[in-house]
Design a protein around this motif. Structure first.
Motif, mmCIF file in Angstrom:
data_model
loop_
_atom_site.group_PDB
_atom_site.id
_atom_site.type_symbol
_atom_site.label_atom_id
_atom_site.label_comp_id
_atom_site.label_asym_id
_atom_site.label_seq_id
_atom_site.Cartn_x
_atom_site.Cartn_y
_atom_site.Cartn_z
ATOM 1 N N ASP A 156 15.205 11.196 -6.169
ATOM 2 C CA ASP A 156 16.085 11.346 -5.003
ATOM 3 C C ASP A 156 15.412 12.170 -3.910
ATOM 4 O OD1 ASP A 156 18.046 9.834 -6.210
ATOM 5 O OD2 ASP A 156 19.257 11.550 -6.855
ATOM 6 N N ARG A 157 14.731 13.246 -4.298
ATOM 7 C CA ARG A 157 14.047 14.104 -3.315
ATOM 8 C C ARG A 157 12.982 13.322 -2.558
ATOM 9 N NH1 ARG A 157 9.853 18.254 -3.250
ATOM 10 N NH2 ARG A 157 9.253 17.724 -5.359
ATOM 11 N N LEU A 158 12.228 12.481 -3.276
ATOM 12 C CA LEU A 158 11.201 11.666 -2.623
ATOM 13 C C LEU A 158 11.850 10.665 -1.660
ATOM 14 C CD1 LEU A 158 8.216 10.808 -2.350
ATOM 15 C CD2 LEU A 158 8.618 9.228 -4.230
ATOM 16 N N LEU A 159 12.918 10.021 -2.091
ATOM 17 C CA LEU A 159 13.583 9.023 -1.253
ATOM 18 C C LEU A 159 14.254 9.656 -0.031
ATOM 19 C CD1 LEU A 159 15.157 6.773 -4.030
ATOM 20 C CD2 LEU A 159 13.167 6.249 -2.613
ATOM 21 N N GLU A 160 14.817 10.844 -0.192
ATOM 22 C CA GLU A 160 15.549 11.488 0.899
ATOM 23 C C GLU A 160 14.637 12.232 1.869
ATOM 24 O OE1 GLU A 160 18.469 13.951 -1.022
ATOM 25 O OE2 GLU A 160 19.447 12.219 -1.953
ATOM 26 N N SER A 161 13.641 12.947 1.343
ATOM 27 C CA SER A 161 12.817 13.823 2.191
ATOM 28 C C SER A 161 11.439 13.259 2.507
ATOM 29 C CB SER A 161 12.649 15.189 1.511
ATOM 30 O OG SER A 161 13.910 15.752 1.241
ATOM 31 N N GLY A 162 11.016 12.267 1.765
ATOM 32 C CA GLY A 162 9.694 11.708 2.007
ATOM 33 C C GLY A 162 8.590 12.628 1.517
ATOM 34 N N VAL A 163 7.442 12.532 2.163
ATOM 35 C CA VAL A 163 6.230 13.216 1.736
ATOM 36 C C VAL A 163 5.721 14.075 2.890
ATOM 37 C CG1 VAL A 163 3.857 12.823 0.938
ATOM 38 C CG2 VAL A 163 5.673 11.260 0.243
ATOM 39 N N THR A 164 5.248 15.272 2.578
ATOM 40 C CA THR A 164 4.686 16.125 3.625
ATOM 41 C C THR A 164 3.283 15.634 3.988
ATOM 42 O OG1 THR A 164 3.621 17.690 2.113
ATOM 43 C CG2 THR A 164 5.942 18.114 2.694
ATOM 44 N N SER A 180 1.169 15.035 -9.978
ATOM 45 C CA SER A 180 2.183 14.214 -9.343
ATOM 46 C C SER A 180 3.481 15.014 -9.360
ATOM 47 C CB SER A 180 2.369 12.897 -10.095
ATOM 48 O OG SER A 180 2.947 13.127 -11.371
ATOM 49 N N ARG A 181 4.462 14.549 -8.618
ATOM 50 C CA ARG A 181 5.739 15.278 -8.591
ATOM 51 C C ARG A 181 6.373 15.326 -9.981
ATOM 52 N NH1 ARG A 181 9.079 14.278 -3.068
ATOM 53 N NH2 ARG A 181 7.448 14.913 -1.611
ATOM 54 N N LEU A 182 6.351 14.215 -10.698
ATOM 55 C CA LEU A 182 6.950 14.213 -12.034
ATOM 56 C C LEU A 182 6.176 15.106 -12.995
ATOM 57 C CD1 LEU A 182 7.989 10.475 -12.551
ATOM 58 C CD2 LEU A 182 9.457 12.423 -11.990
ATOM 59 N N ALA A 183 4.853 15.022 -12.974
ATOM 60 C CA ALA A 183 4.049 15.849 -13.881
ATOM 61 C C ALA A 183 4.251 17.327 -13.567
ATOM 62 C CB ALA A 183 2.574 15.476 -13.779
ATOM 63 N N ALA A 186 0.832 -1.212 0.000
ATOM 64 C CA ALA A 186 0.000 0.000 0.000
ATOM 65 C C ALA A 186 0.865 1.259 0.000
ATOM 66 C CB ALA A 186 -0.941 -0.006 1.203
ATOM 67 N N ALA A 187 1.916 1.264 0.808
ATOM 68 C CA ALA A 187 2.793 2.442 0.864
ATOM 69 C C ALA A 187 3.492 2.664 -0.476
ATOM 70 C CB ALA A 187 3.814 2.278 1.981
ATOM 71 N N LEU A 188 3.964 1.600 -1.110
ATOM 72 C CA LEU A 188 4.625 1.749 -2.405
ATOM 73 C C LEU A 188 3.648 2.190 -3.496
ATOM 74 C CD1 LEU A 188 7.114 -1.241 -2.320
ATOM 75 C CD2 LEU A 188 7.680 1.179 -2.376
ATOM 76 N N SER A 189 2.423 1.694 -3.425
ATOM 77 C CA SER A 189 1.408 2.105 -4.402
ATOM 78 C C SER A 189 1.118 3.595 -4.271
ATOM 79 C CB SER A 189 0.118 1.304 -4.203
ATOM 80 O OG SER A 189 0.335 -0.049 -4.478
ATOM 81 N N LEU A 190 0.945 4.066 -3.046
ATOM 82 C CA LEU A 190 0.683 5.488 -2.827
ATOM 83 C C LEU A 190 1.926 6.323 -3.150
ATOM 84 C CD1 LEU A 190 -1.326 7.627 -2.027
ATOM 85 C CD2 LEU A 190 -0.734 7.218 0.368
ATOM 86 N N GLY A 191 3.106 5.831 -2.792
ATOM 87 C CA GLY A 191 4.339 6.540 -3.131
ATOM 88 C C GLY A 191 4.503 6.695 -4.637
#
Length: 194
Positions: free
Chosen positions: A150-158, A96-99, A80-85
């Motif tokens: 990298d930003r997602l992996l390092e800082s996570g999600v607010t 999304s972050r990429l879009a 579930a966490a990976l799907s939402l991530g």
């Protein structure tokens, strides 16, 4: 035609008393010399990735694709966490972050996104990212996508991002269940996994 093993799922307004005899007539006499055996899909990440460029001079666009497999099924506690991530990174095509970064802020790609698929049967999941880009922007695109990952992996999600994206993710899941083909596929998977 031949075959002894299969599953059929049907969705919609139909009368089983009318449909089942037709299916039985179509499949009557199907035989196979070989017995059915599931061929498992496996996760293979035994070496570091690399960059491969394929030049297609007759095309005026470039396609970016990056992917990897992970050794787990959709019943893994992290599914579930990976799907939402994935949805936050690039699965939510419009938001999304990429879009937001690649398409709206930088104007680098015609389309961009990511996907995450986990098997219900085999210990194999697939994560991938993609974009369609002007070839002149391909190198810059790769760098920007890497930065966002990298930003997602390092800082996570607010917390705010999680709340808003969770709502969009759930809405997408609910909409997906309004599609007959999606429901038939889901039922087929449930039949196959028992």
């Amino acid at each position: 035609l031949s075959g002894k093993h299969g599953e059929l799922s049907i969705v919609g307004d139909f009368d089983p008393a009318e449909v089942v005899p037709v299916i039985e007539e179509i499949t009557n006499g199907w035989q196979s010399e070989s017995s059915f055996e599931h061929i498992p899909k496996i996760a293979v990440n035994n070496k570091r990735g690399g960059l491969q460029k394929v030049n297609t001079p007759d095309k005026e666009q470039a396609t970016y694709f990056a992917g990897m497999t992970l050794p787990f099924r959709n019943d893994n506690p992290d599914f579930a966490a990976l799907s939402l991530g994935n949805y936050i990174l690039g699965g939510g095509i419009l938001s999304s972050r990429l879009a937001n970064r690649v398409r709206q802020d930088e104007g680098l790609a015609y389309s961009v996104g990511s996907g995450f698929q986990a098997s219900a049967i085999d210990e194999r999941s697939v994560f991938y990212m993609y974009a369609i880009v002007n070839p002149d922007n391909a190198d810059k695109l790769r760098g920007v996508i890497r930065e966002e990952l990298d930003r997602l992996l390092e800082s996570g999600v607010t917390e705010d991002e999680l709340k808003s994206q969770k709502a969009g993710f759930l809405q997408g899941q609910q909409q997906g269940r309004t599609s007959d083909s999606a429901l038939a596929s889901l039922m087929g998977t449930h039949i196959q996994t028992g």
